[in-house]
Scaffold this motif. Structure first.
Motif, short mmCIF file in Angstrom:
data_model
loop_
_atom_site.label_atom_id
_atom_site.label_comp_id
_atom_site.label_asym_id
_atom_site.label_seq_id
_atom_site.Cartn_x
_atom_site.Cartn_y
_atom_site.Cartn_z
N ASP A 291 0.83 -1.22 0.00
CA ASP A 291 0.00 0.00 0.00
C ASP A 291 0.86 1.26 0.00
N VAL A 292 1.84 1.29 -0.86
CA VAL A 292 2.85 2.36 -0.85
C VAL A 292 2.42 3.55 -1.70
N ASP A 293 2.62 4.75 -1.14
CA ASP A 293 2.58 6.00 -1.89
C ASP A 293 4.01 6.51 -2.01
N ARG A 299 4.18 15.53 -7.21
CA ARG A 299 3.81 14.54 -8.23
C ARG A 299 3.82 13.14 -7.63
N ALA A 300 2.75 12.39 -7.87
CA ALA A 300 2.63 11.02 -7.34
C ALA A 300 3.24 10.04 -8.33
N LEU A 301 4.30 9.33 -7.90
CA LEU A 301 4.86 8.25 -8.71
C LEU A 301 4.07 6.96 -8.50
N LYS A 325 11.86 6.24 -12.35
CA LYS A 325 12.46 4.90 -12.23
C LYS A 325 13.57 4.89 -11.17
N THR A 326 14.46 5.88 -11.22
CA THR A 326 15.58 5.92 -10.26
C THR A 326 15.07 6.09 -8.84
N THR A 327 14.04 6.91 -8.66
CA THR A 327 13.47 7.11 -7.33
C THR A 327 12.87 5.81 -6.80
N PHE A 478 3.86 4.58 -16.14
CA PHE A 478 3.22 5.39 -17.18
C PHE A 478 2.78 6.76 -16.66
N GLY A 479 3.11 7.08 -15.40
CA GLY A 479 2.74 8.38 -14.86
C GLY A 479 1.33 8.44 -14.31
N ASP A 480 0.70 7.27 -14.10
CA ASP A 480 -0.68 7.23 -13.60
C ASP A 480 -0.75 6.78 -12.14
N GLY A 481 0.39 6.76 -11.46
CA GLY A 481 0.41 6.33 -10.07
C GLY A 481 0.44 4.84 -9.87
#
Length: 592
Positions: A291-293, A299-301, A325-327, A478-481
């Motif tokens: 359940d990670v944010d 900006r939400a990865l 990706k690196t984060t 894809f940038g959608d969280g």
């Protein structure tokens, strides 16, 4: 076919080292030639002589009359006072927007290489080294040409950019000469291969796969010839001793090249065996996100993501540059905390994280000492290697292993970093762009080790060939969280990205046709665009500072204290740049 450029017995040396020795070759109309070889082996020198940028010490170079040629090397320079428009469009007569907008090739190049996103009126002096290379590449690709000469054109491009460039070059009719370490790109684009080795240029038909087969066959024949030479006297003596009767018939040998090569190739990776071994080393739990944010600035990865990485999993992680990706790798490695949820690490995990930053080592250490400082021997899957043997696999020959670390290039330091990491015998590998600065021979050695490595592995790489060979599954941001599993691998990723871009383009067109649908008043839109321009100016300044820092890091290679300070400053700047880019993207989304 018309011969465009010809080299006749060309030689070129730097100091006492000959890079080219009596080389004769030519480039004909429509040929697409890939140039391969070890780093420092003479590939760039060959290109510069071919293009007329450098004079040979001996021999002759001739070009066909009225040859239209463009050259983009790693030393290509742009006018510091020029804008993107000046560098790319003005030299070719595209002075008004309607002129270049009506040309499909120009529109494709500007979009494919991100020139419109950079801004046509942005000064190139504010760009990073990678952005400048893309501007120079765009300036070459918009032209009508007979011959295009490119040195490492895929550097600074993500997987999508590499795919676009390959498709673009295949559509063109001009001849190509390309130096690249990207094997997928070589195999897709080129129909001939030149290998620069020991001052000579070996020529092969076909792309990367054909070159590998031909080189292996050449090595097999050379080995067989040497073995026959060494055994000739002994066999002839034994034959003579058997008497006259035996002399009436001699043995016949029939070797089928393909069968001889394939017979010695090891079996494909035994996933069942490796998984069983990995479970014994790792147990059931390796890495889990529950359940990670995960956020960068606003900006939400990741949003409420659960991901369980098990023993023996081999995962490729893909996404556009800046997608996070690196984060995410830093989160998996335990180097940053999630914003919500938790990260679970198995008790038996021994993790190794290869980052894109170079770690400091004492400059007076020898290469072999730096590797042996971790361990004297290492077992990697089926291989048991000494520190010296592993060093050789990463391009450090016996002589080079006694080179002081302070004298190594950036690429050599990268290889040393990877060798030291593997010497620790980790059971979980997290690799961020492991192929940076590696030539094809070193890449093959790395892949051979990773292919039978019995552990868990997460890889971020723009090298499609490496991901497809050593990974069993592909996940994408894809940038959608979300973290999306792609059963179809990189092909599915590219298809989905194409669909997303098409959808965004459609939405953008609707917004242009109906500006009131954006929900912004005229005053609000004006203020937002003004803020967007301010962000772009700040990003330009940060990019210039980043480029300056990279140059200072190269100069400080032998000064550990200064190198550490500059590296910390670079990381801080890159975080600031990431935050600003996030705010820019959010504002751009509001404007449609």
């Amino acid at each position: 076919m018309v011969n465009l450029v010809n080299l006749e017995t060309v030689s070129k040396s730097y100091g006492v080292r000959p890079l080219l020795d009596g080389v004769s070759l030519g480039v004909s109309e429509g040929e697409r030639i890939g140039v391969v070889g070890l780093n420092g082996g003479g590939k760039t020198t060959l290109l510069e002589i071919l293009a007329g940028f450098a004079e040979p010490d001996d021999g002759r170079v001739s070009q066909s009359r009225d040859l239209r040629m463009a050259v983009v090397t790693q030393r290509t320079e742009l006018d510091e006072d020029a804008t993107v428009r000046n560098a790319v469009l003005d030299p070719h007569g595209f002075t008004a927007e309607h002129e270049w907008a009506a040309d499909p090739r120009v529109r494709s190049v500007l979009g494919g290489l991100g020139m419109t996103r950079l801004g046509l009126d942005t000064p190139v002096k504010n760009f990073s080294g990678g952005e400048r290379r893309r501007v120079a590449l765009a300036a070459a690709l918009v032209r009508d040409l007979d011959l295009l000469v490119l040195d490492e054109p895929t550097n600074h491009l993500d997987i999508e950019g590499v795919r676009w460039l390959a498709d673009h070059l295949l559509e063109r009719k001009c001849a190509l000469v390309i130096v690249t370490h990207d094997r997928w790109f070589l195999d897709t684009v080129c129909n001939r291969t030149w290998e620069v080795v020991d001052g000579k240029v070996e020529q092969y038909e076909g792309g990367y796969a054909d070159w590998i087969f031909a080189r292996a066959e050449r090595a097999r024949i050379a080995q067989a010839t040497e073995e026959r030479r060494q055994n000739l006297a002994r066999k002839e003596l034994a034959w003579l001793q058997r008497g006259a009767k035996a002399r009436t018939s001699k043995p016949r040998y029939r070797v089928e090249a393909a069968e001889a090569l394939i017979s010695d190739v090891p079996e494909p990776r035994d996933s069942v065996e490796l998984l069983a071994f990995a479970k014994r080393r790792l147990g059931r739990t390796v890495l889990e996100l529950e359940d990670v944010d995960l956020r960068i600035a606003d900006r939400a990865l990741l949003e409420n993501v659960t991901w369980r990485i098990g023993p023996g999993d081999r995962i490729g992680l893909v996404g556009v540059n800046g997608s996070g990706k690196t984060t995410l790798l830093k989160l998996l490695a335990g180097e940053r905390e999630p914003d919500a949820g938790k990260r679970v690490e198995g008790k038996t995990v021994r993790m190794a994280h290869l980052t894109q930053e170079l770690h400091d080592l004492p400059g007076n250490w020898r290469v072999l000492e730096a590797i042996e400082n971790v361990a004297k021997t290492v077992t990697l899957g089926k291989y048991e290697l000494s520190a010296s043997q592993l060093g050789e696999r990463f391009g450090f020959g016996k002589g080079r292993q006694w080179t002081p670390v302070g004298d190594l290039s950036g690429g050599e330091r990268r290889r040393l970093q990877l060798a030291r990491l593997l010497m620790a015998e980790p059971n979980v590998l997290i690799l961020d762009e492991p192929t940076n600065d590696l030539d094809i021979d070193t890449l093959q050695q790395l892949e051979d080790l990773l292919d039978t490595w019995p552990g868990t592995m997460i890889v971020v790489s723009h090298d499609r060939y490496l991901v497809e060979r050593v990974c069993d599954s592909v996940h994408a941001l894809f940038g959608d969280g979300k973290l999306t599993h792609l059963p179809g691998g990189i092909d599915e990723y590219l298809q989905r990205r194409h669909s997303l871009l098409a959808a965004e383009s459609s939405v953008g067109k609707q917004a242009t046709d109906a500006p009131e649908s954006r929900g912004l008043s005229g005053a609000e839109e004006h203020a937002a665009r003004k803020e967007l321009s301010r962000f772009e100016r700040q990003l330009d300044k940060l990019a210039k500072r980043e480029s300056d820092l990279h140059e200072k890091l190269a100069e400080a290679a032998t000064e550990p204290d200064r190198l550490a300070k500059l590296n910390a400053e670079l990381q801080s700047l890159q975080q600031e740049k990431d935050d600003l880019e996030t705010r820019w993207m959010e504002l751009a989304d509001q404007l449609g």
